[in-house]
Write a protein that holds these residues in place. Structure first.
Motif, short mmCIF file in Angstrom:
data_model
loop_
_atom_site.label_atom_id
_atom_site.label_comp_id
_atom_site.label_asym_id
_atom_site.label_seq_id
_atom_site.Cartn_x
_atom_site.Cartn_y
_atom_site.Cartn_z
N ARG A 1 0.84 -1.20 0.00
CA ARG A 1 0.00 0.00 0.00
C ARG A 1 0.88 1.26 0.00
O ARG A 1 1.93 1.30 0.65
N ASN A 2 0.41 2.25 -0.76
CA ASN A 2 1.10 3.54 -0.90
C ASN A 2 2.43 3.41 -1.65
O ASN A 2 3.20 4.38 -1.68
N THR A 3 2.72 2.24 -2.20
CA THR A 3 3.89 2.08 -3.07
C THR A 3 3.42 1.59 -4.44
O THR A 3 3.25 2.37 -5.36
N VAL A 4 3.19 0.30 -4.54
CA VAL A 4 2.62 -0.24 -5.79
C VAL A 4 1.15 0.14 -5.91
O VAL A 4 0.66 0.49 -6.99
N ILE A 5 0.44 0.10 -4.80
CA ILE A 5 -0.98 0.49 -4.78
C ILE A 5 -1.05 1.96 -4.39
O ILE A 5 -0.69 2.32 -3.26
N PRO A 6 -1.49 2.84 -5.26
CA PRO A 6 -1.54 4.28 -4.93
C PRO A 6 -2.48 4.56 -3.75
O PRO A 6 -3.34 3.74 -3.39
N ALA A 7 -2.29 5.75 -3.18
CA ALA A 7 -3.09 6.11 -2.01
C ALA A 7 -4.57 6.26 -2.34
O ALA A 7 -5.42 6.06 -1.47
N ASN A 8 -4.90 6.60 -3.58
CA ASN A 8 -6.31 6.80 -3.94
C ASN A 8 -6.97 5.54 -4.48
O ASN A 8 -8.07 5.60 -5.01
N VAL A 9 -6.29 4.39 -4.37
CA VAL A 9 -6.85 3.12 -4.81
C VAL A 9 -7.06 2.22 -3.60
O VAL A 9 -6.14 2.02 -2.79
N GLU A 10 -8.26 1.72 -3.45
CA GLU A 10 -8.60 0.82 -2.35
C GLU A 10 -8.43 -0.63 -2.79
O GLU A 10 -8.76 -0.99 -3.92
N ALA A 11 -7.90 -1.46 -1.89
CA ALA A 11 -7.77 -2.90 -2.13
C ALA A 11 -8.62 -3.62 -1.09
O ALA A 11 -8.23 -3.73 0.08
N THR A 12 -9.76 -4.11 -1.50
CA THR A 12 -10.72 -4.75 -0.60
C THR A 12 -10.73 -6.24 -0.86
O THR A 12 -10.85 -6.68 -2.01
N VAL A 13 -10.60 -7.03 0.21
CA VAL A 13 -10.66 -8.49 0.08
C VAL A 13 -12.13 -8.89 -0.02
O VAL A 13 -12.90 -8.74 0.94
N THR A 14 -12.53 -9.39 -1.17
CA THR A 14 -13.92 -9.78 -1.40
C THR A 14 -14.12 -11.29 -1.29
O THR A 14 -15.27 -11.75 -1.28
N ARG A 15 -13.05 -12.05 -1.23
CA ARG A 15 -13.15 -13.49 -1.02
C ARG A 15 -11.91 -13.96 -0.30
O ARG A 15 -10.79 -13.65 -0.73
N ASP A 16 -12.09 -14.67 0.81
CA ASP A 16 -10.96 -15.22 1.56
C ASP A 16 -11.28 -16.67 1.90
O ASP A 16 -11.89 -16.98 2.92
N TYR A 17 -10.91 -17.54 1.01
CA TYR A 17 -11.15 -18.97 1.19
C TYR A 17 -10.38 -19.49 2.40
O TYR A 17 -10.85 -20.40 3.10
N GLY A 18 -9.18 -18.94 2.64
CA GLY A 18 -8.38 -19.40 3.77
C GLY A 18 -9.03 -19.09 5.10
O GLY A 18 -9.03 -19.91 6.02
N GLU A 19 -9.61 -17.88 5.22
CA GLU A 19 -10.25 -17.51 6.49
C GLU A 19 -11.46 -18.38 6.77
O GLU A 19 -11.65 -18.87 7.89
N THR A 20 -12.30 -18.59 5.77
CA THR A 20 -13.48 -19.43 5.98
C THR A 20 -13.09 -20.88 6.23
O THR A 20 -13.73 -21.57 7.04
N ALA A 21 -12.04 -21.37 5.56
CA ALA A 21 -11.59 -22.74 5.79
C ALA A 21 -11.07 -22.91 7.21
O ALA A 21 -11.37 -23.92 7.88
N ALA A 22 -10.28 -21.95 7.69
CA ALA A 22 -9.76 -22.03 9.06
C ALA A 22 -10.89 -21.96 10.07
O ALA A 22 -10.90 -22.70 11.08
N GLU A 23 -11.86 -21.07 9.84
CA GLU A 23 -12.97 -20.93 10.78
C GLU A 23 -13.78 -22.22 10.88
O GLU A 23 -14.12 -22.68 11.98
N LYS A 24 -14.10 -22.82 9.73
CA LYS A 24 -14.90 -24.04 9.74
C LYS A 24 -14.12 -25.22 10.30
O LYS A 24 -14.67 -26.05 11.03
N ALA A 25 -12.82 -25.31 9.97
CA ALA A 25 -12.01 -26.41 10.50
C ALA A 25 -11.88 -26.29 12.02
O ALA A 25 -12.01 -27.29 12.74
N ASN A 26 -11.62 -25.10 12.52
CA ASN A 26 -11.51 -24.91 13.96
C ASN A 26 -12.83 -25.23 14.67
O ASN A 26 -12.85 -25.81 15.76
N LYS A 27 -13.95 -24.84 14.05
CA LYS A 27 -15.25 -25.11 14.65
C LYS A 27 -15.51 -26.61 14.72
O LYS A 27 -16.00 -27.12 15.75
N LEU A 28 -15.17 -27.33 13.67
CA LEU A 28 -15.39 -28.77 13.67
C LEU A 28 -14.44 -29.48 14.63
O LEU A 28 -14.81 -30.50 15.23
N ILE A 29 -13.21 -28.97 14.78
CA ILE A 29 -12.29 -29.55 15.77
C ILE A 29 -12.84 -29.35 17.18
O ILE A 29 -12.75 -30.25 18.04
N GLN A 30 -13.44 -28.19 17.44
CA GLN A 30 -14.09 -27.98 18.74
C GLN A 30 -15.25 -28.96 18.94
O GLN A 30 -15.43 -29.49 20.04
#
Length: 450
Positions: A318-347
């Motif tokens: 950010r602020n180098t390759v990605i300019p300050a006036n450009v937003e980078a929003t994560v619209t899909r995170d398969y890793g986060e949902t996979a970790a959440e579901k795996a941790n829930k099932l382990i519990q």
């Protein structure tokens, strides 16, 4: 009896427990299991043909050829002007390498399935599988309403940076129109200078070409060197395109800029991406032009680790390759949902195991609960370590199977312990000296019944 009395038995149990905990920490986590569902798109270009011609002359014969492959679930085709796209899906369980070898073998063995000189180009195969599903999606947009063309230039630079992250396989941008040099011909000027379209097209094609022209031996130094010589070069800007000589009129060269308007700009968009901020944002409800960068992972890599590494890399840019006036929003995170579901099932797995131990303790006693609990926990940990050693992942299906297997696993053990508990108490009252033989008798009787 020898195994129970052996001093190594507690050590082996501790090793099995530690190996299981190690496997839980290092086993890759995903939402879906790694099932072999191999698909491939076979693209056959037929320049200048209509959709009907593509269907009748290319797509239908290609379907008949591809239907010869063993292990195919189905084959279907899409015909569009100048292109036939055939999708081949293999049955579940067919290994990816084996499926692709079969596909290439049939295509190579039937290279004469189209008439010679028809004009169709050789087929291009694009394999697809479970690992082609992106693990992370990053949408670039700007509150200043930057166009998709401007955002695409940022995305192309960001792609090169993200490809260097360990575990990533493909990084692609969706929604960018692409860059091109547009040549707008002016018929009146072409007619005045005697330039025809076919000649102009041939001049453009010949100018945008670089090829080897030979080699020169340099003998100036102590050791001779051979230098490769290339002639021509690729066009790099609108100015270079406009300076091309496309003809001669009255003894003077005719430049392309004299008979056409040459401009550098964006291509006609094939896909559009729009971003709408959520209700908590200041611009809630507004629609912004955007491009989306999708990242896939290599087979066997941990989706959680890859997604986290890519997000960390984006934040560092950010602020180098990605300019300050450009937003980078994560619209899909398969890793986060996979970790959440795996941790829930382990519990849930731990809760189910604890519930079984508690119920056995309340019904039969603490000693019996310890025996059943040790058997269940050590079996589960050994299973987790074996699954990691064989290359499996922690996902919803595998963890659901472990939870379900707890009931099957403890059912037999509870019956055995219950019989030992019941017969042991009866025998203790009649003959205290024979109480140690109860377990062997009950196990023998139970195994005979099973």
């Amino acid at each position: 009896a020898a195994f129970q009395a052996n001093a190594l038995t507690p050590l082996l149990a501790l090793v099995a427990l530690l190996l299981g905990l190690f496997a839980v920490l290092v086993t890759p986590r995903e939402e879906e299991p790694q099932i072999n569902v191999t698909m491939a798109n076979v693209m056959i270009a037929f320049p200048g043909a209509s959709s009907a011609d593509v269907q009748n002359m290319v797509a239908r014969p290609a379907e008949q050829v591809l239907s010869q492959i063993a292990g195919i679930e189905h084959t279907y085709s899409v015909a569009r002007p100048g292109m036939a796209v055939l999708t081949v899906q293999f049955k579940v369980g067919v290994a990816r390498t084996e499926a692709l070898v079969r596909l290439y073998d049939v295509l190579n063995a039937n290279q004469d399935w189209l008439p010679a000189g028809l004009g169709a180009l050789p087929p291009i195969v694009k394999p697809m599988g479970i690992d082609d599903v992106p693990v992370l999606g990053i949408t670039l947009w700007s509150r200043d309403m930057l166009s998709a063309s401007d955002l695409e230039r940022v995305a192309s630079t960001l792609e090169a940076e993200l490809k260097s992250v360990a575990g990533t396989r493909e990084v692609q941008t969706t929604g960018g129109p692409g860059r091109a040099v547009h040549v707008w011909l002016e018929p009146d000027r072409l007619r005045e200078r005697g330039v025809d379209l076919l000649g102009l097209k041939a001049s453009l094609g010949a100018a945008n070409l670089a090829m080897p022209s030979g080699a020169v031996v340099d003998t100036a130094g102590d050791a001779g060197r051979m230098l490769s010589v290339e002639s021509g070069e690729f066009l790099g800007s609108a100015e270079e395109v406009g300076s091309l000589v496309v003809g001669v009129h009255q003894g003077k060269p005719v430049y392309l800029r004299e008979v056409a308007r040459v401009e550098a700009g964006a291509q006609l968009p094939q896909r559009y991406v729009w971003f709408t901020p959520g209700p908590a944002a200041q611009q809630a409800g507004q629609v912004f032009p955007a491009v989306t960068i999708s990242v896939t992972k290599k087979p066997g890599e941990n989706a959680v680790d890859v997604a986290r590494a890519v997000r960390a890399r984006v934040e560092a840019l950010r602020n180098t390759v990605i300019p300050a006036n450009v937003e980078a929003t994560v619209t899909r995170d398969y890793g986060e949902t996979a970790a959440e579901k795996a941790n829930k099932l382990i519990q849930k797995l731990a809760f189910a195991t604890g519930s079984v131990i508690l119920l056995v303790g309340l019904a039969l006693g603490r000693r019996e609960a310890v025996i059943v609990g040790a058997a269940v926990i050590l079996t589960l940990t050994a299973t987790l370590f074996a699954s990691w050693a064989w290359g499996f992942t922690l996902n919803r299906v595998s963890l659901f199977a472990l939870i379900f297997s707890i009931g099957i696993l403890v059912d037999d053990a509870i019956v055995v312990v219950e019989n030992i508990h019941r017969l042991g108490n009866d025998l203790a009252q009649r003959a205290p000296g024979l109480q140690q033989l109860v377990a062997v008798d009950v196990l023998h009787h139970h195994n005979g019944v099973v």
